[in-house]
Design a protein around this motif. Sequence first.
Motif, PDB file in Angstrom:
ATOM      1  N   TYR A 136       0.824  -1.205   0.000  1.00 43.01           N
ATOM      2  CA  TYR A 136       0.000   0.000   0.000  1.00 43.01           C
ATOM      3  C   TYR A 136       0.860   1.258   0.000  1.00 43.01           C
ATOM      4  O   TYR A 136       1.837   1.359   0.729  1.00 43.01           O
ATOM      5  CB  TYR A 136      -0.901   0.024   1.232  1.00 43.01           C
ATOM      6  N   LYS A 137       0.470   2.230  -0.822  1.00 42.45           N
ATOM      7  CA  LYS A 137       1.087   3.555  -0.827  1.00 42.45           C
ATOM      8  C   LYS A 137      -0.033   4.588  -0.824  1.00 42.45           C
ATOM      9  O   LYS A 137      -0.964   4.499  -1.624  1.00 42.45           O
ATOM     10  CB  LYS A 137       1.975   3.738  -2.064  1.00 42.45           C
ATOM     11  N   VAL A 138       0.057   5.539   0.090  1.00 41.14           N
ATOM     12  CA  VAL A 138      -1.007   6.523   0.250  1.00 41.14           C
ATOM     13  C   VAL A 138      -0.449   7.937   0.136  1.00 41.14           C
ATOM     14  O   VAL A 138       0.531   8.279   0.804  1.00 41.14           O
ATOM     15  CB  VAL A 138      -1.717   6.362   1.615  1.00 41.14           C
ATOM     16  N   GLU A 139      -1.062   8.730  -0.740  1.00 42.45           N
ATOM     17  CA  GLU A 139      -0.693  10.136  -0.887  1.00 42.45           C
ATOM     18  C   GLU A 139      -1.830  10.986  -0.330  1.00 42.45           C
ATOM     19  O   GLU A 139      -2.908  11.068  -0.919  1.00 42.45           O
ATOM     20  CB  GLU A 139      -0.469  10.478  -2.363  1.00 42.45           C
ATOM     21  N   THR A 140      -1.613  11.577   0.815  1.00 47.14           N
ATOM     22  CA  THR A 140      -2.613  12.423   1.455  1.00 47.14           C
ATOM     23  C   THR A 140      -1.946  13.264   2.525  1.00 47.14           C
ATOM     24  O   THR A 140      -0.891  12.895   3.051  1.00 47.14           O
ATOM     25  CB  THR A 140      -3.731  11.567   2.089  1.00 47.14           C
ATOM     26  N   ASP A 141      -2.564  14.382   2.843  1.00 45.63           N
ATOM     27  CA  ASP A 141      -2.048  15.230   3.925  1.00 45.63           C
ATOM     28  C   ASP A 141      -2.513  14.734   5.287  1.00 45.63           C
ATOM     29  O   ASP A 141      -2.029  15.206   6.315  1.00 45.63           O
ATOM     30  CB  ASP A 141      -2.529  16.677   3.727  1.00 45.63           C
ATOM     31  N   SER A 142      -3.423  13.791   5.294  1.00 52.46           N
ATOM     32  CA  SER A 142      -3.987  13.298   6.550  1.00 52.46           C
ATOM     33  C   SER A 142      -3.223  12.078   7.062  1.00 52.46           C
ATOM     34  O   SER A 142      -3.212  11.020   6.420  1.00 52.46           O
ATOM     35  CB  SER A 142      -5.461  12.930   6.360  1.00 52.46           C
ATOM     36  N   GLU A 143      -2.581  12.209   8.213  1.00 59.81           N
ATOM     37  CA  GLU A 143      -1.881  11.082   8.814  1.00 59.81           C
ATOM     38  C   GLU A 143      -2.875   9.997   9.242  1.00 59.81           C
ATOM     39  O   GLU A 143      -2.561   8.803   9.212  1.00 59.81           O
ATOM     40  CB  GLU A 143      -1.062  11.552  10.019  1.00 59.81           C
ATOM     41  N   ILE A 144      -4.071  10.413   9.631  1.00 63.05           N
ATOM     42  CA  ILE A 144      -5.111   9.449  10.022  1.00 63.05           C
ATOM     43  C   ILE A 144      -5.470   8.565   8.833  1.00 63.05           C
ATOM     44  O   ILE A 144      -5.549   7.342   8.955  1.00 63.05           O
ATOM     45  CB  ILE A 144      -6.360  10.182  10.550  1.00 63.05           C
ATOM     46  N   ALA A 145      -5.689   9.180   7.668  1.00 63.25           N
ATOM     47  CA  ALA A 145      -6.045   8.428   6.466  1.00 63.25           C
ATOM     48  C   ALA A 145      -4.934   7.454   6.075  1.00 63.25           C
ATOM     49  O   ALA A 145      -5.198   6.323   5.658  1.00 63.25           O
ATOM     50  CB  ALA A 145      -6.337   9.382   5.315  1.00 63.25           C
ATOM     51  N   LYS A 146      -3.686   7.886   6.235  1.00 59.74           N
ATOM     52  CA  LYS A 146      -2.558   7.003   5.903  1.00 59.74           C
ATOM     53  C   LYS A 146      -2.578   5.746   6.771  1.00 59.74           C
ATOM     54  O   LYS A 146      -2.415   4.629   6.286  1.00 59.74           O
ATOM     55  CB  LYS A 146      -1.235   7.742   6.097  1.00 59.74           C
ATOM     56  N   LYS A 147      -2.773   5.934   8.061  1.00 59.55           N
ATOM     57  CA  LYS A 147      -2.744   4.802   8.980  1.00 59.55           C
ATOM     58  C   LYS A 147      -3.951   3.884   8.775  1.00 59.55           C
ATOM     59  O   LYS A 147      -3.826   2.659   8.816  1.00 59.55           O
ATOM     60  CB  LYS A 147      -2.699   5.297  10.421  1.00 59.55           C
ATOM     61  N   ILE A 148      -5.113   4.466   8.540  1.00 66.33           N
ATOM     62  CA  ILE A 148      -6.316   3.653   8.339  1.00 66.33           C
ATOM     63  C   ILE A 148      -6.225   2.850   7.055  1.00 66.33           C
ATOM     64  O   ILE A 148      -6.566   1.662   7.023  1.00 66.33           O
ATOM     65  CB  ILE A 148      -7.572   4.542   8.350  1.00 66.33           C
ATOM     66  N   ASN A 149      -5.737   3.470   5.979  1.00 60.56           N
ATOM     67  CA  ASN A 149      -5.597   2.746   4.712  1.00 60.56           C
ATOM     68  C   ASN A 149      -4.580   1.615   4.815  1.00 60.56           C
ATOM     69  O   ASN A 149      -4.727   0.579   4.168  1.00 60.56           O
ATOM     70  CB  ASN A 149      -5.171   3.714   3.601  1.00 60.56           C
ATOM     71  N   ALA A 150      -3.564   1.820   5.631  1.00 61.56           N
ATOM     72  CA  ALA A 150      -2.523   0.795   5.784  1.00 61.56           C
ATOM     73  C   ALA A 150      -3.034  -0.465   6.471  1.00 61.56           C
ATOM     74  O   ALA A 150      -2.399  -1.517   6.407  1.00 61.56           O
ATOM     75  CB  ALA A 150      -1.348   1.368   6.560  1.00 61.56           C
ATOM     76  N   LEU A 151      -4.194  -0.378   7.118  1.00 58.55           N
ATOM     77  CA  LEU A 151      -4.743  -1.538   7.823  1.00 58.55           C
ATOM     78  C   LEU A 151      -5.046  -2.704   6.879  1.00 58.55           C
ATOM     79  O   LEU A 151      -5.058  -3.854   7.291  1.00 58.55           O
ATOM     80  CB  LEU A 151      -6.035  -1.146   8.558  1.00 58.55           C
ATOM     81  N   ALA A 152      -5.300  -2.376   5.622  1.00 59.20           N
ATOM     82  CA  ALA A 152      -5.684  -3.417   4.672  1.00 59.20           C
ATOM     83  C   ALA A 152      -4.492  -4.178   4.103  1.00 59.20           C
ATOM     84  O   ALA A 152      -4.669  -5.198   3.435  1.00 59.20           O
ATOM     85  CB  ALA A 152      -6.499  -2.810   3.532  1.00 59.20           C
ATOM     86  N   SER A 153      -3.292  -3.698   4.353  1.00 57.51           N
ATOM     87  CA  SER A 153      -2.104  -4.342   3.785  1.00 57.51           C
ATOM     88  C   SER A 153      -1.860  -5.722   4.377  1.00 57.51           C
ATOM     89  O   SER A 153      -2.066  -5.949   5.566  1.00 57.51           O
ATOM     90  CB  SER A 153      -0.881  -3.459   4.011  1.00 57.51           C
ATOM     91  N   ASP A 154      -1.437  -6.635   3.521  1.00 59.49           N
ATOM     92  CA  ASP A 154      -1.110  -8.014   3.901  1.00 59.49           C
ATOM     93  C   ASP A 154      -2.319  -8.773   4.459  1.00 59.49           C
ATOM     94  O   ASP A 154      -2.179  -9.643   5.321  1.00 59.49           O
ATOM     95  CB  ASP A 154       0.031  -8.042   4.921  1.00 59.49           C
ATOM     96  N   ILE A 155      -3.480  -8.457   3.957  1.00 65.71           N
ATOM     97  CA  ILE A 155      -4.704  -9.182   4.312  1.00 65.71           C
ATOM     98  C   ILE A 155      -5.110 -10.074   3.145  1.00 65.71           C
ATOM     99  O   ILE A 155      -5.032  -9.678   1.979  1.00 65.71           O
ATOM    100  CB  ILE A 155      -5.851  -8.207   4.650  1.00 65.71           C
ATOM    101  N   ALA A 156      -5.548 -11.288   3.435  1.00 65.50           N
ATOM    102  CA  ALA A 156      -6.051 -12.212   2.420  1.00 65.50           C
ATOM    103  C   ALA A 156      -7.566 -12.328   2.572  1.00 65.50           C
ATOM    104  O   ALA A 156      -8.055 -12.718   3.631  1.00 65.50           O
ATOM    105  CB  ALA A 156      -5.394 -13.581   2.562  1.00 65.50           C
TER     106      ALA A 156
END
Length: 307
Positions: free
Chosen positions: A89-109
């Motif tokens: 996952y790579k996230v481009e946003t000014d929101s640190e909250i959005a970055k962390k929340i989007n990263a939750l989906a990484s390495d999920i099957a």
Amino acid sequence: MNIKKTFVGFTFLLFCTTIFSQISVKDSTVQVIGYWANLEQQSYDISLEKLKLKGTDTISREYTSYEVDLKIIDSTANSYTTEWYYKNYKVETDSEIAKKINALASDIAVQIKTDEFGTFMEVVNWESIKEYQLKVTDQLKEELKDVPNINNIIDNVMKNFNSKEAIEANAIKDAIQFYSFHGIKYTLNEKVKGNITLRNNFGGKPFDAAISYSLDEINEEDGNAVIRMKQVVNSEQLTNETYKFLKKVSAFGKNMPNREDFPPLTNETYTASRIHGETGWVIYSIETKEVKAEGTTKIEERIIEIK
């Protein structure tokens, strides 16, 4: 969403005969069926761009890209079980909250079951997905504890994972996009219309929506076809439910307008996919969702591309 396409207007389109090629140039038709071998795998690049516009000015932008390894982990006479493994996952946003929340989906099957045509049926391992998300929620709240109202923000996001229905409606939109054209026979330049119901995330009755499909292109040389879909949510129902929710949470405080003065909302989704004829693998797909209200437009554009 009633993504099994069981509504009456489309049932006659299901084509049950096994064929060697799903593209018939002779009668200008395409039948989308997944002819997938057990343990077969394809990899995809996926991106999601979210924009908020006020008139023609961009107020905010968020861009997320990631990879998915899509593998057939079980195959029977009447179903497939596919595994979607999310990574990088790579996230481009000014929101640190959005970055962390989007990263939750990484390495999920995510294990998804389809019928023999490749039409979406259900998420098989939804309970383990829910348990994983609940586990990381507490960790995330601790990391961001100094952010005002962070618990409510995270809890609102986690509503997408609190049940099987919620996961299927909100957390796997890329997979729903991928499988959206399977199980139907299309005729070139012929528009087929129907009606479906969509999950209401406010908790009320499902939304009614009009939907249409069309086969726009048959590429005989490369053995693929382009199919499009348009989905329009009932504007009055959407506006009513949004108004009720905003009133409930006191979003406008004492300045809550009367219902008749509340601006109408529209929600339209456009999807187009290029699909390989003999296998049913998606080659390229783009979906654009536009939600509009009183000069403000929210756009979500998701692109799925085979590696």
